[in-house]
Write a protein that holds these residues in place. Structure first.
Motif, PDB file in Angstrom:
ATOM      1  N   ALA A  87       0.931  -1.187  -0.239  1.00 60.45           N
ATOM      2  CA  ALA A  87      -0.065  -0.336  -0.161  1.00 60.45           C
ATOM      3  C   ALA A  87       0.934   1.305  -0.284  1.00 60.45           C
ATOM      4  N   LEU A  88       1.637   0.767   0.352  1.00 56.55           N
ATOM      5  CA  LEU A  88       3.259   2.108   1.299  1.00 56.55           C
ATOM      6  C   LEU A  88       4.547   2.586  -0.065  1.00 56.55           C
ATOM      7  N   VAL A  89       4.690   1.924  -0.662  1.00 59.38           N
ATOM      8  CA  VAL A  89       5.846   2.157  -0.761  1.00 59.38           C
ATOM      9  C   VAL A  89       5.740   1.882  -2.314  1.00 59.38           C
ATOM     10  N   ILE A  90       5.921   2.474  -2.832  1.00 62.73           N
ATOM     11  CA  ILE A  90       5.864   2.381  -4.649  1.00 62.73           C
ATOM     12  C   ILE A  90       6.831   2.524  -5.334  1.00 62.73           C
ATOM     13  N   ASP A  91       7.158   2.018  -5.674  1.00 72.71           N
ATOM     14  CA  ASP A  91       8.398   1.048  -6.830  1.00 72.71           C
ATOM     15  C   ASP A  91       9.442   1.118  -6.356  1.00 72.71           C
ATOM     16  N   ASP A  92       9.486   0.132  -4.855  1.00 73.82           N
ATOM     17  CA  ASP A  92       9.983  -0.303  -3.989  1.00 73.82           C
ATOM     18  C   ASP A  92      11.609   0.734  -4.242  1.00 73.82           C
ATOM     19  N   LEU A  93      10.111   1.864  -3.864  1.00 74.09           N
ATOM     20  CA  LEU A  93      12.335   2.766  -3.295  1.00 74.09           C
ATOM     21  C   LEU A  93      11.949   3.103  -2.314  1.00 74.09           C
ATOM     22  N   PRO A  94      12.943   4.128  -1.636  1.00 66.37           N
ATOM     23  CA  PRO A  94      13.166   4.379  -0.647  1.00 66.37           C
ATOM     24  C   PRO A  94      11.410   5.197  -0.252  1.00 66.37           C
TER      25      PRO A  94
END
Length: 531
Positions: free
Chosen positions: A334-341
């Protein structure tokens, strides 16, 4: 705790007129005879409250005379009680003072008969029945009117629920709300009580009528913010005249200190809240920063000849909630976009939360080529339209940023654990719970360099910045997000923090509210009308 109500207790065989409610026992909110409560029934309730021995033997023919005997000298606390019982409505300050004057001029019996002739009736055109009343003695009455009616789980509601959930485990509480017109307190229904404690029944029915629950020689606690005009007016009179001990949690004075960041009308409504709290015995603020604000307000009361309540800070809890592996995976999705920090920002989007500055600082970093995603977790609020518009524009440009309003504890605690850092650059906070919660799980935070935010961060784990300087905010975010040494050092500091649990906070709050059981008499001294 003693409970007095008529006619149920008097008419049921084998039941004593003064029922003593044992710890852990439950008392029905209504009974089949409740609507039959007569004027004489209410007189008996009043007489038993002011003189239990005489009330047990009083004859119907001389009830008024017997009651009047106890009002020859019109003490403010007994007059307040008499009006609440006889009129089935908590009196306002003006009504208490008027009745005291009537007793002095016309005698107690004449004044009481006036009150008996004008009980408050419910229903369309006030043509319904008079609500039954009961008096609770030596009770702890906790006013959770708004918390019992909402599904909100952040901010004030979170504090209220966590606190009373601890209290009910070891103390007998009468949880109450207000009737539809804010005329008096009533005990919560089973589903309302569950929602007040656990937030599990946000759609609970709210009875429009029921017994008026009147505290006498008891403790009244207001753990939430009351801003409804009729409610605060009657709370003020209760605190000034009733003789009950009165305590409150003080969250902040934002509507006064940062009025430009609050909704239109909030300043005036909050002033009514302060007018009521001015008559209380004690206020426990949620931080030293909040105590400074409330003590500043209290100093102004001397201009009106009032001393105000005792005010002491009791720092809120900062425990680390738990999540399962499955819940953590759900939060990641839900919160992390494209496995970015992940940079996490928790809180509603009202102006003082300063989320526009977060968007501006994030845009600076993205334009510098930094790779990270930004997730806001919290509901919409007054003044949040500009944030919503700017967020949409940035999303249309392809920025990895989002806002999620519907949250659960699992999503919140999962987010704290997944985040590389959190950001909370508020312009004014009574406590700043997201700062404390982030540090409790060991995640560094960038927050404001003043007030409660700075206070929370005294044990380390944070970068403090000027929240009104977007460049300073961006620099702080860049340092914690992209400097591994700094991030590791801040995490180590956070891990060494001593975090307070909700059980400890609730215990400290209860102890402060019950240090001296005689403190309630101070509330009566606020009025020159008490003999």
């Amino acid at each position: 705790m003693s409970v007095m109500s008529e006619p149920a207790l008097a008419r049921h065989p084998g039941t004593q007129e003064t029922g003593v409610k044992k710890p852990g026992s439950r008392r029905a909110l209504t009974n089949p005879l409740a609507s039959e409560q007569s004027t004489n029934d209410r007189l008996r309730i009043l007489l038993r409250a002011v003189d239990p021995d005489e009330g047990a033997v009083a004859l119907e023919s001389d009830l008024v005379a017997r009651v009047s005997h106890h009002f020859l000298v019109p003490s403010a606390d007994r007059v307040w009680l008499a009006l609440a019982v006889l009129r089935a409505e908590f009196p306002t300050r003006d009504r208490v003072i008027d009745t005291i004057r009537q007793i002095r001029l016309d005698g107690a019996e004449a004044a009481l008969r006036r009150a008996m002739r004008s009980p408050v009736r419910r229903g369309v055109l006030a043509a319904g029945h008079v609500r039954p009343v009961r008096v609770v003695i030596n009770a702890t009455v906790v006013d959770v009117h708004h918390t019992a009616r909402t599904g909100l789980a952040t901010g004030i509601q979170r504090v209220v629920r966590k606190t009373i959930a601890q209290w009910v485990q070891s103390h007998e509480l009468v949880l109450v709300g207000w009737g539809s017109t804010y005329g008096g307190l009533r005990e919560l229904s089973t589903s309302e009580r569950a929602n007040a404690i656990y937030g599990s029944h946000p759609q609970a029915d709210h009875p429009q009528s029921g017994e008026v629950t009147i505290p006498w020689k008891s403790t009244y606690i207001l753990p939430e913010l009351a801003i409804e005009a009729e409610r605060t007016t009657r709370i003020s009179a209760l605190a000034e005249f009733s003789g009950n001990t009165t305590y409150a949690i003080g969250f902040d004075c934002v509507p006064l200190m940062s009025a430009e960041t609050t909704a239109i009308g909030m300043g005036g409504a909050f002033a009514k809240n302060l007018a009521a709290i001015a008559r209380f015995d004690r206020v426990a603020t949620i931080s030293m920063a909040a105590a400074i604000e409330y003590r500043g307000w209290r100093r102004m009361l001397s201009g009106a000849g009032m001393t105000g309540p005792a005010i002491e800070p009791i720092l809120l809890a900062a425990d680390a909630g738990t999540v399962s592996d499955a819940e953590l995976a759900t939060a990641r999705e839900a919160l992390v976009i494209d496995d970015l920090p992940l940079l996490l920002c928790v809180g509603s989007h009202e102006p003082r939360k300063n989320h526009l500055a977060v968007l501006s600082a994030a845009e600076m970093l993205w334009r510098e080529g930094h790779q990270f995603c930004l997730s806001f977790v919290g509901g919409n609020a007054w003044g949040g339209r500009q944030f919503t518009v700017q967020l949409k524009q940035m999303q249309e440009l392809g920025r990895p940023v989002q806002s999620i309003s519907a949250i659960s504890d699992a999503l919140l605690w999962g987010g704290y654990r997944l985040a590389r850092a959190t950001v909370f650059p508020s312009l004014n906070e009574g406590f700043g719970l997201p700062v404390a919660e982030s540090l409790a799980v060991g995640t560094p935070v960038v927050t404001s360099d003043f007030g409660s935010m700075k206070e929370i961060c005294e044990q380390g784990g944070a970068i403090l910045v000027d929240p009104r300087n977007d460049v300073a905010l961006a620099d702080g975010l860049a340092t914690v997000m992209f400097n591994d040494n700094v991030n590791d050092s801040l995490r180590a500091e956070a891990d060494l923090r001593e975090n307070k649990g909700w059980d400890q906070y609730a215990s400290e709050l209860w102890d402060y509210f019950h240090i001296d059981s005689t403190v309630g008499q101070a509330s009566m001294n606020h009025s020159e009308h008490n003999d």
